[in-house]
Scaffold this active site. Structure first.
Site, mmCIF file in Angstrom:
data_model
loop_
_atom_site.group_PDB
_atom_site.id
_atom_site.type_symbol
_atom_site.label_atom_id
_atom_site.label_comp_id
_atom_site.label_asym_id
_atom_site.label_seq_id
_atom_site.Cartn_x
_atom_site.Cartn_y
_atom_site.Cartn_z
ATOM 1 N N HIS A 207 0.847 -1.191 0.000
ATOM 2 C CA HIS A 207 0.000 0.000 0.000
ATOM 3 C C HIS A 207 0.883 1.241 0.000
ATOM 4 O O HIS A 207 1.902 1.265 0.685
ATOM 5 C CB HIS A 207 -0.893 -0.005 1.253
ATOM 6 N N CYS A 245 -3.633 2.794 -4.217
ATOM 7 C CA CYS A 245 -4.581 3.575 -3.416
ATOM 8 C C CYS A 245 -4.642 4.992 -3.969
ATOM 9 O O CYS A 245 -3.705 5.786 -3.818
ATOM 10 C CB CYS A 245 -4.157 3.583 -1.949
ATOM 11 N N HIS A 272 -7.528 0.469 -4.112
ATOM 12 C CA HIS A 272 -8.332 1.256 -3.169
ATOM 13 C C HIS A 272 -8.735 2.493 -3.944
ATOM 14 O O HIS A 272 -7.879 3.297 -4.316
ATOM 15 C CB HIS A 272 -7.496 1.711 -1.970
ATOM 16 N N ASP A 317 -12.424 3.100 -0.647
ATOM 17 C CA ASP A 317 -11.600 3.274 0.541
ATOM 18 C C ASP A 317 -12.325 4.262 1.455
ATOM 19 O O ASP A 317 -13.545 4.402 1.366
ATOM 20 C CB ASP A 317 -10.211 3.751 0.092
ATOM 21 N N HIS A 318 -11.594 4.949 2.302
ATOM 22 C CA HIS A 318 -12.251 5.814 3.299
ATOM 23 C C HIS A 318 -13.426 6.606 2.722
ATOM 24 O O HIS A 318 -13.336 7.159 1.632
ATOM 25 C CB HIS A 318 -11.258 6.840 3.840
ATOM 26 N N TYR A 331 -14.317 4.477 7.900
ATOM 27 C CA TYR A 331 -14.814 3.117 7.633
ATOM 28 C C TYR A 331 -16.255 2.906 8.066
ATOM 29 O O TYR A 331 -16.641 1.833 8.541
ATOM 30 C CB TYR A 331 -13.885 2.078 8.276
HETATM 31 O O1 LIG Z 1 -5.742 4.508 2.318
HETATM 32 C C1 LIG Z 1 -5.345 4.199 3.459
HETATM 33 O O2 LIG Z 1 -4.530 4.849 4.130
HETATM 34 C C2 LIG Z 1 -5.859 2.930 4.100
HETATM 35 O O3 LIG Z 1 -6.293 2.100 3.077
HETATM 36 C C3 LIG Z 1 -4.788 2.310 5.009
HETATM 37 O O4 LIG Z 1 -5.354 2.119 6.279
HETATM 38 C C4 LIG Z 1 -4.321 0.965 4.516
HETATM 39 O O5 LIG Z 1 -5.381 0.083 4.674
HETATM 40 C C5 LIG Z 1 -3.152 0.383 5.292
HETATM 41 O O6 LIG Z 1 -2.127 1.309 5.328
HETATM 42 C C6 LIG Z 1 -2.668 -0.902 4.589
HETATM 43 O O7 LIG Z 1 -1.692 -1.559 5.327
HETATM 44 FE FE LIG Z 2 -5.887 2.888 0.896
#
Ligand SMILES: O=C(O)[C@@H](O)[C@@H](O)[C@H](O)[C@H](O)CO
Ligand SMILES: [Fe+2]
Length: 354
Positions: A207, A245, A272, A317-318, A331
């Site tokens: 990530h 991500c 993500h 994602d978030h 989340y």
């Molecule tokens: O976008 C993000 O920051 C999340 O997705 C993180 O919490 C991610 O899940 C972790 O860093 C993965 O180890």
């Molecule tokens: Fe992420």
């Protein structure tokens, strides 16, 4: 592409598997043993129980997020080999259980970092936010306290209280670790786990750093197109892949996400997909997934994933905290469900107009 949602497990997640099951187009979850500490050897029975629990609802356990990396591996201490041995055994038992994708990160000390976990928006929703000016005012020794206070009684991923209790020691461990050393240690780790990953067909999906720049003087390397390409070269094998991500990389406006995606064909195992709103350099806040709610063009991002024939796992994602929901920051159920439906809609339109 398999649309999933992250699920932290019974007793940790305010969102139920049963509710996730009712989000149209979501076929599975990425989950974890949330009480496992970085470096632990996972237990076969616990993995089997997690898989059975997920599958009892008609969902699939499609990936693990995350099997976190012990700091000894990131720093490169002599103890790292024992923790790598545990990691290898964990890969083997996950592979045997049919779990074929592991998300992890190589951020020193902290996982994702924010200065605010509930910034109020004009629509009454709250979001995660990062303002470098505020971060610069925080004594690193107190960052865990300030993050945890804002998170209420939820446990933030990657911010294990057991580890945070030794924050001073952790900072001292990294005193001589720079970006080059971090890359060297990442290569050592990937070379060591390669045989197990290839034997059990388990893909590793690193990530990006969140945010993708130095925090509290600690080096970060998964930050840009150049460094992600370098990752694919240090151990040039398909198992060694990426969690793309969009929000983490996208919080730096210099990162052209569709271009980064197109340069990583075949090495993105997990996506993500989330939006982010740029306020000023070093100042961003999260947003709804809809393009017009933030600064990223979600259509161009999904189009780039389609153009590279992406067939991996995806998740919203978030999200914002909306409709009065109380959940782990980023989340909640509602805004991630809206996100999943939106992303599936984009994907359907792109695929049908190929
Ligand atoms: O976008 C993000 O920051 C999340 O997705 C993180 O919490 C991610 O899940 C972790 O860093 C993965 O180890
Ligand atoms: Fe992420």
């Amino acid at each position: 592409m398999d649309m999933t949602l992250r699920w932290f497990g019974d007793g940790y997640d305010t969102v139920s598997l049963e509710n996730i099951r009712q989000i149209p187009g979501v076929t599975g979850v990425v989950s974890t043993l949330y009480d496992a500490q970085p470096g632990d050897l996972w237990e076969k029975e616990k993995v089997a129980a997690l898989k059975a629990r997920v599958e009892s609802t008609g969902l699939k356990l499609l990936g693990i997020e995350s099997v976190n990396i012990h700091d000894s591996i990131k720093v490169g201490t002599p103890e790292r080999d024992q923790y790598i041995e545990n990691y290898i055994k964990t890969i083997e038992l996950l592979g045997e259980a049919g779990v074929k994708c592991i998300c992890y990160n190589f951020m020193p000390v902290f996982d994702w970092t924010r200065s605010d976990l509930a910034k109020l928006r004009s629509d009454g929703a709250t979001v995660l936010a990062y303002d470098q000016k505020e971060i610069d005012l925080i004594d690193p020794a107190n960052i865990f306290e300030s993050m945890q206070k804002k998170a209420g009684d939820t446990l933030l991923p990657g911010w294990e209280p057991e580890r945070m209790a030794h924050l001073q020691e952790l900072f001292e461990m990294y005193a001589d670790v720079d970006e080059e050393k971090l890359f060297e240690n990442l290569k050592y780790f990937l070379e060591a786990i390669r045989p197990a990953c290839e034997k059990y067909e388990v893909n590793m999906a690193i990530h990006p750093d969140d945010p993708p720049w130095k925090v509290f003087g600690l080096p970060r390397i998964m930050t840009s197109r150049e460094n992600l390409l370098r990752l694919t070269k240090i151990v040039d094998a398909p198992f060694n892949g990426i969690t793309l991500c969009t929000g983490s990389l996208g919080s730096n406006p210099d990162n052209d996400i569709p271009d980064i995606i197109r340069s990583l064909e075949g090495r993105i195992h997990f996506a993500h997909v989330r939006n982010v709103q740029h306020n000023a350099p070093g100042d961003f806040q999260e947003a709804a997934h809809l393009s017009s709610d933030g600064s990223l063009d979600m259509y161009e991002i999904m189009k780039a994933l389609s153009d590279i024939h992406f067939e991996g796992l995806m998740r919203p994602d978030h999200g914002r905290m909306i409709w009065g929901e109380k959940a782990m920051p980023g989340y909640g159920l509602y805004d991630r469900a809206l996100g999943a439906a939106y992303l599936n809609g984009l994907w359907e339109a792109i695929k049908k107009n190929k």
